[in-house]
Design an enzyme around this catalytic site. Sequence first.
Site, PDB file in Angstrom:
ATOM      1  CG  HIS A   1     -13.677  -1.041  -3.267  1.00  0.00           C
ATOM      2  ND1 HIS A   1     -13.123  -1.460  -4.731  1.00  0.00           N
ATOM      3  CD2 HIS A   1     -15.091  -1.150  -3.148  1.00  0.00           C
ATOM      4  CE1 HIS A   1     -13.969  -2.571  -4.788  1.00  0.00           C
ATOM      5  NE2 HIS A   1     -15.195  -2.372  -3.989  1.00  0.00           N
TER       6      HIS A   1
ATOM      7  CB  CYS B   1      -4.075   3.149  16.748  1.00  0.00           C
ATOM      8  SG  CYS B   1      -5.645   4.204  17.130  1.00  0.00           S
TER       9      CYS B   1
ATOM     10  NE  ARG C   1      -3.157  -0.232  -4.937  1.00  0.00           N
ATOM     11  CZ  ARG C   1      -3.682  -0.966  -5.242  1.00  0.00           C
ATOM     12  NH1 ARG C   1      -3.911  -1.687  -3.318  1.00  0.00           N
ATOM     13  NH2 ARG C   1      -4.684   0.017  -5.439  1.00  0.00           N
TER      14      ARG C   1
ATOM     15  CE1 TYR D   1      -4.317  -1.328  -0.630  1.00  0.00           C
ATOM     16  CE2 TYR D   1      -3.359  -3.036   0.575  1.00  0.00           C
ATOM     17  CZ  TYR D   1      -4.551  -2.557   0.446  1.00  0.00           C
ATOM     18  OH  TYR D   1      -5.991  -3.625  -1.017  1.00  0.00           O
TER      19      TYR D   1
ATOM     20  CB  CYS E   1      -9.622   2.333  18.514  1.00  0.00           C
ATOM     21  SG  CYS E   1      -8.981   3.438  18.226  1.00  0.00           S
TER      22      CYS E   1
ATOM     23  CB  CYS F   1      -6.647   2.065  21.135  1.00  0.00           C
ATOM     24  SG  CYS F   1      -5.574   1.297  19.175  1.00  0.00           S
TER      25      CYS F   1
HETATM   26  C1  BJW Z   1      -9.163  -0.477 -19.692  1.00  0.00           C
HETATM   27  C2  BJW Z   1      -7.641   0.149 -19.043  1.00  0.00           C
HETATM   28  C3  BJW Z   1      -8.605   1.395 -20.479  1.00  0.00           C
HETATM   29  C4  BJW Z   1      -7.396  -1.836 -18.839  1.00  0.00           C
HETATM   30  N1  BJW Z   1      -8.531   1.668 -20.643  1.00  0.00           N
HETATM   31  N2  BJW Z   1     -10.258  -0.144 -19.915  1.00  0.00           N
HETATM   32  C5  BJW Z   1     -21.743 -11.313  -4.422  1.00  0.00           C
HETATM   33  C6  BJW Z   1     -21.476 -12.657  -5.406  1.00  0.00           C
HETATM   34  C7  BJW Z   1     -20.539 -12.803  -4.756  1.00  0.00           C
HETATM   35  C8  BJW Z   1     -19.549 -12.037  -4.060  1.00  0.00           C
HETATM   36  C9  BJW Z   1     -20.214 -12.178  -3.453  1.00  0.00           C
HETATM   37  C10 BJW Z   1     -21.452 -11.068  -3.981  1.00  0.00           C
HETATM   38  N3  BJW Z   1     -21.133  -9.892  -3.014  1.00  0.00           N
HETATM   39  C11 BJW Z   1     -20.222  -9.295  -1.977  1.00  0.00           C
HETATM   40  C12 BJW Z   1     -19.071 -11.106  -2.186  1.00  0.00           C
HETATM   41  C13 BJW Z   1     -17.798 -11.015  -1.911  1.00  0.00           C
HETATM   42  C14 BJW Z   1     -16.787 -10.074  -2.499  1.00  0.00           C
HETATM   43  C15 BJW Z   1     -16.681 -10.297  -4.289  1.00  0.00           C
HETATM   44  O1  BJW Z   1     -17.622  -9.595  -4.436  1.00  0.00           O
HETATM   45  N4  BJW Z   1     -15.881 -11.431  -4.307  1.00  0.00           N
HETATM   46  C16 BJW Z   1     -16.148 -11.939  -5.828  1.00  0.00           C
HETATM   47  C17 BJW Z   1     -14.604 -12.644  -5.756  1.00  0.00           C
HETATM   48  C18 BJW Z   1     -16.757 -12.298  -6.356  1.00  0.00           C
HETATM   49  N5  BJW Z   1     -16.878  -8.240  -2.528  1.00  0.00           N
HETATM   50  C19 BJW Z   1     -16.981  -7.859  -1.094  1.00  0.00           C
HETATM   51  O2  BJW Z   1     -16.579  -8.870  -0.039  1.00  0.00           O
HETATM   52  C20 BJW Z   1     -16.900  -6.711  -0.825  1.00  0.00           C
HETATM   53  N6  BJW Z   1     -17.467  -6.205   0.936  1.00  0.00           N
HETATM   54  C21 BJW Z   1     -19.417  -6.442   0.787  1.00  0.00           C
HETATM   55  O3  BJW Z   1     -19.744  -7.112  -0.059  1.00  0.00           O
HETATM   56  O4  BJW Z   1     -19.598  -6.504   1.799  1.00  0.00           O
HETATM   57  C22 BJW Z   1     -20.967  -7.008   2.410  1.00  0.00           C
HETATM   58  C23 BJW Z   1     -20.230  -8.744   1.971  1.00  0.00           C
HETATM   59  C24 BJW Z   1     -18.728  -9.860   2.037  1.00  0.00           C
HETATM   60  C25 BJW Z   1     -19.365 -10.910   2.214  1.00  0.00           C
HETATM   61  C26 BJW Z   1     -20.319 -11.606   1.235  1.00  0.00           C
HETATM   62  C27 BJW Z   1     -21.216 -11.010   1.178  1.00  0.00           C
HETATM   63  C28 BJW Z   1     -21.575  -9.356   1.342  1.00  0.00           C
HETATM   64  C29 BJW Z   1     -15.734  -5.504  -0.899  1.00  0.00           C
HETATM   65  C30 BJW Z   1     -15.018  -5.585  -1.872  1.00  0.00           C
HETATM   66  C31 BJW Z   1     -13.819  -4.801  -2.224  1.00  0.00           C
HETATM   67  C32 BJW Z   1     -12.879  -5.645  -3.702  1.00  0.00           C
HETATM   68  N7  BJW Z   1     -11.559  -4.872  -2.805  1.00  0.00           N
HETATM   69  C33 BJW Z   1     -10.413  -4.254  -4.447  1.00  0.00           C
HETATM   70  C34 BJW Z   1      -9.093  -3.799  -3.070  1.00  0.00           C
HETATM   71  C35 BJW Z   1      -9.562  -1.960  -2.647  1.00  0.00           C
HETATM   72  C36 BJW Z   1      -8.724  -1.949  -2.424  1.00  0.00           C
HETATM   73  C37 BJW Z   1      -7.638  -1.842  -3.226  1.00  0.00           C
HETATM   74  O5  BJW Z   1      -7.405  -0.570  -3.471  1.00  0.00           O
HETATM   75  O6  BJW Z   1      -6.176  -2.359  -2.303  1.00  0.00           O
HETATM   76  O7  BJW Z   1     -11.027  -3.299  -5.157  1.00  0.00           O
HETATM   77  S1  BJW Z   1     -10.468  -5.326  -4.809  1.00  0.00           S
HETATM   78  C38 BJW Z   1      -9.740  -4.623  -6.390  1.00  0.00           C
HETATM   79  O8  BJW Z   1     -11.060  -5.354  -7.295  1.00  0.00           O
HETATM   80  C39 BJW Z   1     -10.350  -3.699  -5.876  1.00  0.00           C
HETATM   81  C40 BJW Z   1     -10.654  -2.971  -7.156  1.00  0.00           C
HETATM   82  O9  BJW Z   1     -11.586  -1.455  -6.571  1.00  0.00           O
HETATM   83  C41 BJW Z   1     -11.454  -4.471  -7.265  1.00  0.00           C
HETATM   84  C42 BJW Z   1     -12.330  -4.009  -8.684  1.00  0.00           C
HETATM   85  O10 BJW Z   1     -11.502  -4.003 -10.118  1.00  0.00           O
HETATM   86  P1  BJW Z   1     -11.047  -3.778 -11.445  1.00  0.00           P
HETATM   87  O11 BJW Z   1     -11.644  -1.793 -10.628  1.00  0.00           O
HETATM   88  O12 BJW Z   1     -13.019  -3.654 -11.986  1.00  0.00           O
HETATM   89  O13 BJW Z   1      -9.810  -4.027 -11.647  1.00  0.00           O
HETATM   90  P2  BJW Z   1      -9.643  -4.820 -12.861  1.00  0.00           P
HETATM   91  O14 BJW Z   1      -7.977  -4.912 -12.504  1.00  0.00           O
HETATM   92  O15 BJW Z   1     -10.811  -6.169 -11.980  1.00  0.00           O
HETATM   93  O16 BJW Z   1     -10.212  -4.479 -13.218  1.00  0.00           O
HETATM   94  C43 BJW Z   1      -9.184  -4.028 -14.416  1.00  0.00           C
HETATM   95  C44 BJW Z   1     -10.207  -3.352 -16.040  1.00  0.00           C
HETATM   96  O17 BJW Z   1     -10.618  -2.154 -16.758  1.00  0.00           O
HETATM   97  C45 BJW Z   1     -10.611  -4.587 -17.206  1.00  0.00           C
HETATM   98  O18 BJW Z   1     -11.544  -4.806 -17.334  1.00  0.00           O
HETATM   99  C46 BJW Z   1      -9.672  -3.968 -17.817  1.00  0.00           C
HETATM  100  O19 BJW Z   1     -10.172  -4.982 -18.889  1.00  0.00           O
HETATM  101  C47 BJW Z   1      -9.191  -2.040 -18.246  1.00  0.00           C
HETATM  102  N8  BJW Z   1      -9.006  -2.053 -18.928  1.00  0.00           N
HETATM  103  N9  BJW Z   1      -6.959  -1.023 -19.144  1.00  0.00           N
HETATM  104  C48 BJW Z   1      -9.901   1.183 -19.913  1.00  0.00           C
HETATM  105  N10 BJW Z   1      -6.736   1.923 -20.446  1.00  0.00           N
HETATM  106 ZN    ZN Z   2      -7.240   2.542  17.818  1.00  0.00          ZN
END
Ligand code: BJW
Ligand code: ZN
Length: 307
Positions: free
Chosen positions: A129, A190, A78, A75, A140, A193
């Site tokens: 996110h 922190c 990044r 991080y 905390c 705490c």
């Molecule tokens: C270009 C380009 C250019 C390249 N021009 N295009 C329902 C069903 C199943 C599972 C779940 C569900 N609901 C929740 C879940 C669980 C889970 C989940 O979704 N799991 C999946 C694997 C299915 N979700 C969660 O846990 C979320 N929390 C939640 O819902 O809480 C309640 C809950 C929990 C558990 C169960 C049920 C409910 C939280 C999700 C947090 C995601 N966190 C991250 C890290 C953030 C911090 C960090 O940045 O480090 O977020 S993971 C990572 O993926 C990051 C991104 O924001 C996220 C999405 O990725 P993104 O942005 O789409 O990037 P890429 O690399 O995947 O794609 C890039 C795209 O760009 C590609 O298509 C390229 O082609 C394109 N591209 N260059 C245009 N120049």
């Molecule tokens: Zn704390």
Amino acid sequence: MASSASRAALSSIPLFHEKLLKSNRILAVCGAGLSAASGLPTFRGAGGLWRNHNAVDLATPEAFDADPGLVWLFYAYRRHMALTAKPNPAHYALAELARKRPGFKCLSQNVDNLHVRANHPSDQLSLLHGSLFTLKCTTCSWKDPYNIADPLCPALAPAAESNPDPTKPLPLLDPAQPLAEIKKSELPHCPDCKTELQRPGVVWFGEMLDEDMLDDIEEWIEKEPVDMVLVVGTSSAVYPAAGYAERARTKGRTSVVTVNLEITEEDWGRMRKGDFGFEGDASLLLPELLRPVIGEVKGEEEEEVEG
Ligand code: BJW
Ligand code: ZN
């Protein structure tokens, strides 16, 4: 699969412009591809490796518990990259669309602060996110909403160093070069705490998104029909973000518009009449697609980064 005739309609810029000019309630769902042209790597596919780790494997509370030093270095690197990067024309185009269309709301999964630096109106932006520049306590309620110290502490200095030999990979990113072990005591703690670690204010897998923000999005979607959803630079692999385009569809009215470097046959096949797909770099496509509403994109409006 869409026929070649309908494929032409799906990618028609004049037809898209016609629909855009009639659209008032517009939602965007953005992902890492939006910031790719700013030099920031995406999560999945090429560029999704950090040293020899999948970026998504490091974005979990479990990874942080197991090795906070490693996850903090990821991080810290990044944060450094995002501070060095600049918003690209796609960030500016979305910010201008927000000013021109009060009925536009942008949901972004990106944590790099580039929307904010492109002066996107904050009441029309939901950072799903969180932010790399928010710090919070692992335990905390302490939070620092905006911290851009780089390096954040001496132990994380390797993430903020410039490359001593640009002909070679940055030592930090080279898995052949071992990382110096970082003790927990050397990481930021922190101030409230005292005992627990600080962590980045981002949302990891399995963690809840901010509930007020989710309620606000639900309310926005429910309020009135949505004319258009722009799905920009996201693999739509992560929920809830991946569900908003279909969630916002109002039968017979909403155009879902995919803007992505790569649109698969499966993606084209899922598109309905009135949807659009534009394959290419979002930083080139968005200014062109939004031009009838926003005019020419100006990129020099970036706010001074606060010290
Ligand atoms: C270009 C380009 C250019 C390249 N021009 N295009 C329902 C069903 C199943 C599972 C779940 C569900 N609901 C929740 C879940 C669980 C889970 C989940 O979704 N799991 C999946 C694997 C299915 N979700 C969660 O846990 C979320 N929390 C939640 O819902 O809480 C309640 C809950 C929990 C558990 C169960 C049920 C409910 C939280 C999700 C947090 C995601 N966190 C991250 C890290 C953030 C911090 C960090 O940045 O480090 O977020 S993971 C990572 O993926 C990051 C991104 O924001 C996220 C999405 O990725 P993104 O942005 O789409 O990037 P890429 O690399 O995947 O794609 C890039 C795209 O760009 C590609 O298509 C390229 O082609 C394109 N591209 N260059 C245009 N120049
Ligand atoms: Zn704390």
